[in-house]
Each structure stands twice: as structure tokens, then as C-alpha cells.
Design a protein around this motif. Structure first.
Motif, PDB file in Angstrom:
ATOM      1  N   VAL A   1      -5.537   5.772   2.805  1.00 33.07           N
ATOM      2  CA  VAL A   1      -6.754   5.335   2.122  1.00 33.07           C
ATOM      3  C   VAL A   1      -7.929   6.200   2.562  1.00 33.07           C
ATOM      4  O   VAL A   1      -8.181   6.381   3.752  1.00 33.07           O
TER       5      VAL A   1
ATOM      6  N   THR B   1      -9.327  -0.037  -3.054  1.00 40.52           N
ATOM      7  CA  THR B   1      -9.004   1.103  -2.197  1.00 40.52           C
ATOM      8  C   THR B   1      -8.525   2.275  -3.042  1.00 40.52           C
ATOM      9  O   THR B   1      -7.856   2.101  -4.064  1.00 40.52           O
TER      10      THR B   1
ATOM     11  N   ASN C   1       0.840  -1.193   0.000  1.00 42.39           N
ATOM     12  CA  ASN C   1       0.000   0.000   0.000  1.00 42.39           C
ATOM     13  C   ASN C   1       0.878   1.248   0.000  1.00 42.39           C
ATOM     14  O   ASN C   1       1.894   1.308   0.691  1.00 42.39           O
TER      15      ASN C   1
ATOM     16  N   GLY D   1      -7.143   6.626  -2.497  1.00 44.35           N
ATOM     17  CA  GLY D   1      -6.691   7.499  -1.434  1.00 44.35           C
ATOM     18  C   GLY D   1      -6.015   8.772  -1.879  1.00 44.35           C
ATOM     19  O   GLY D   1      -6.221   9.264  -2.994  1.00 44.35           O
TER      20      GLY D   1
ATOM     21  N   SER E   1     -13.032   2.906   0.110  1.00 43.86           N
ATOM     22  CA  SER E   1     -12.862   1.485  -0.189  1.00 43.86           C
ATOM     23  C   SER E   1     -14.200   0.879  -0.572  1.00 43.86           C
ATOM     24  O   SER E   1     -15.261   1.370  -0.180  1.00 43.86           O
TER      25      SER E   1
END
Length: 369
Positions: free
Chosen positions: A343, A357, A339, A359, A346
Motif C-alpha cells: 500500500v 487503499t 489485501n 498501491g 490511503s
């Protein structure tokens, strides 16, 4: 109920070569309790934040993103990667949500705080099929800024929450088939409505959450607000997000608070949450030694269990982990390896076990759990 009252169990096998993300945001030593999950596909979509993610239910879904530059964009997800199909609309103000119909994969709803909700036919996409606005406005009257919306499970009723309009806030309702404004509620909340959620199986059951700290429950089969109002739960905080889930045969609610980032789990038969996890509790559960950077990234119902996404926003926000909650048992769940962002949104499909996800770095990531 605090962390000492809960049963915490180890879960899964994982790579034992985990390292701390930073000396300033250290991990505990026992991260092998998390199952390692690597991203199957990802794409840098934009320099803007991805604030909203929704997707159809196929193994290779169509995905719609609400971005911080007031636009909604459409992507397809396949074995070869993520491909942009097009952009739907640029609003005059921020996007408050994008949601596919539960009954028709070609029907998509997008909304903005500029006071408009659009219904799109995804086979056309050149212009919206329907526009939902407050038709009670007269010359000189104040627009009601929209803050959130949801669609009933039979796709017939649209509910919208508003910001303060003078001293009032509103929950407004439209007939989706005709596009007509049916009416609204304005007596049950005293501050900005941050969430409205239809029960996934009961078209007449709706919850709403607000900055005033209340979660209100309504029976929409009743003719007026006084009769529809069933119960009010006091979170003693500002409500950020709500989600229905099942605990056996009981209807329950997750509540994420805004300022404190606590997680509350409510049984509708009780006056207090049956679980209350503070930021400090969540930090311990995801094996972080500090609570300073902890944030809640989402809650998803998964066949009687809850998947709770918890991250650290230290520096680039690489740390993202999940907890599995079933009744009184909380287990370490997944460590989302690779990752690369904090985030902000989702979407989880429990039938295909796909988690999407998005972000703050504008990355769309697909995780096949």
C-alpha cells in the motif's frame, strides 16, 4: 519511549485459522487479537502505482487517484462497484498530491513537481478552474520544483513546499480566491520540504517537515517568517509524512520517518516525542517475527484515537494490519484480509468508517471498517 514502556492490549474476535504469509516472513501465533476486515469492493485500476488517494465524504464517494504515470483519474464508488469517470490531467512530472476541499466537495486540488497546482470544478472537469504557479520566475531563473501542498480548512490559502532551488527551499503561499502568489518562507529549512499540513481547525497554524529532520510550526497570522516561526522539533531523521491529531484537548503530530520507517508521536508542548516506535517495535505489534519487510502505510485520526496502517512488503505485500493507539495504550486493530499489494496511499473517512487503499499493483480497495 520504546515498546517496553507501552501498554499493549488484545482486541476483538477474529478467525483463528490465520496462516503465515511465508516461511521467510513468519507471523506470531496469536493473530486472533486482530479483528478480521475483508475488502467490500476492489478494482484493478492500472498497471501503474497508485501514489495518492483522496475522496469525498459521502457513503458512496467520488475518488481521485494520482498515478505514477503522472496522471490523475476520477472514479465513483457505489454498491455495484467502482466506475471510472475520466482523467483530469497528465502532468510533465510526478503527481505530488490530490486533495478535495474541506468546504466544497466539487473543488479538487491536484499538483505536480513540474511547479503547478490545479484547482478543478468536478462538475466540469474539462479544464482547471485555476492554475497556481510561481509568478516570480524571470527569464533564465530556476524553477522551484514542488514537492507537497495543502489547503487551509477554510479553503482560502494554499501552501506548497519545494525541492532545493540552488541552496534554498521554500514554503510558498497563494490566495485561493484570487490565484495570487502572496509570498513565502525560505529561512527555516535547509533541505527538501516533504510535507506541509494545516491544522484541521486553525487556519493560521501550519507545520512543515523536511529531509533536514525538522518539523517547524508557524503562526500564519504574523507578517513575516521570523515572527511566524513558533517552534522547531528535531526528529533526528528525514521526515516523510506528518499528520495532525488530537490527544484529549491537546494538538499532537504523527511523524513517519523516511529511511527508517519509524513512527514518532509528538505533543507540541514537549521537546521529544512521547512515543517512538521503531520498525522492530512495529513488527512485534503486528505479530511479525521479522522486522526486515515492515513498512508504515499511513496514519489516520479517528475521534481521539490513531489508526496506524502497517504492512509487510515481502513478495506481493499481502500482509496489511492496523494498530489502534489511544494515549499510552496500543491495541491490535484490523487484519485486512485479501489485501493484494504493498500500500502506497490511503484515505480514511471517520464519519462513514470507510478506508480506501491504493498501491503498487494498481488496485483501489474499499474497506468498510
Amino acid at each position: 519511549m520504546m515498546i517496553d514502556d507501552l501498554i499493549i492490549m488484545p482486541h476483538g474476535d477474529s478467525d483463528n485459522s490465520q496462516q503465515n504469509y511465508s516461511d521467510s516472513d513468519p507471523d506470531d501465533d496469536n493473530l486472533d487479537e486482530f479483528t478480521s476486515c475483508t475488502c467490500s469492493i476492489e478494482k484493478h485500476i492500472s498497471s501503474e502505482y497508485i501514489l495518492h488517494v483522496t475522496a469525498t465524504n459521502e457513503n458512496h464517494p467520488t475518488c481521485v487517484l494520482g498515478l505514477s504515470n503522472y496522471t490523475c483519474e476520477v472514479y465513483t464508488i457505489g454498491e455495484s462497484g467502482i466506475a471510472k469517470v475520466g482523467a483530469l490531467h497528465t502532468y510533465e512530472d510526478k503527481v505530488i498530491g490530490c486533495k478535495f476541499s474541506t468546504t466544497d466537495k466539487n473543488s479538487l486540488y491536484t499538483g505536480s513537481s513540474d511547479g503547478s497546482i490545479h484547482l478543478w470544478d468536478m462538475r466540469v472537469m474539462k479544464k482547471p478552474a485555476l492554475l497556481f504557479k510561481d509568478t516570480t520566475l524571470k527569464d533564465g531563473s530556476q524553477m522551484k520544483p514542488f514537492t507537497c501542498f495543502d489547503i487551509s480548512p477554510n479553503d482560502r490559502l494554499l501552501a506548497v513546499g519545494t525541492d532545493l532551488c540552488g541552496s534554498d527551499v521554500f514554503t510558498l503561499f497563494w490566495d485561493v480566491r484570487k490565484g495570487d502568489l502572496l509570498g513565502g518562507y525560505w529561512e527555516s529549512h535547509t533541505d527538501v520540504i516533504t510535507e506541509v499540513k494545516f491544522h484541521p481547525d486553525d487556519v493560521n497554524k501550519l507545520i512543515s517537515g523536511s529531509v533536514d529532520g525538522l518539523i517547524n510550526l508557524y503562526d500564519l497570522s504574523q507578517p513575516c517568517e521570523d515572527d511566524a516561526f513558533m517552534d522547531s522539533l528535531n526528529t533526528n531523521s528525514s521526515v516523510d509524512h506528518l499528520q495532525w491529531f488530537k490527544q484529549g484537548t491537546k494538538d499532537c503530530i504523527t511523524c513517519v520517518t523516511d529511511v527508517t520507517s519509524d513512527l514518532q508521536l509528538w505533543d507540541l508542548d514537549k521537546a521529544d516525542p512521547y512515543k517512538h516506535l521503531s520498525r522492530k517495535d512495529l513488527s512485534k505489534l503486528i505479530k511479525k517475527k521479522k522486522e526486515d519487510y515492515i513498512y508504515l502505510a499511513g496514519c489516520h485520526d479517528s475521534e481521539g484515537q490513531l489508526m496506524v496502517l502497517v504492512g509487510s512488503n515481502y513478495e506481493t505485500g499481502d500482509c496489511l494490519r492496523s494498530l489502534q493507539i489511544e494515549k499510552a495504550i496500543i491495541k491490535p486493530h484490523f487484519e485486512f484480509k485479501g489485501n493484494q499489494q504493498i500500500v502506497r496511499s490511503s484515505s480514511y473517512n471517520k464519519n462513514t468508517n470507510i478506508l480506501l487503499t491504493g498501491g503498487e499493483n494498481g488496485i483501489l480497495a474499499i474497506w468498510r471498517l
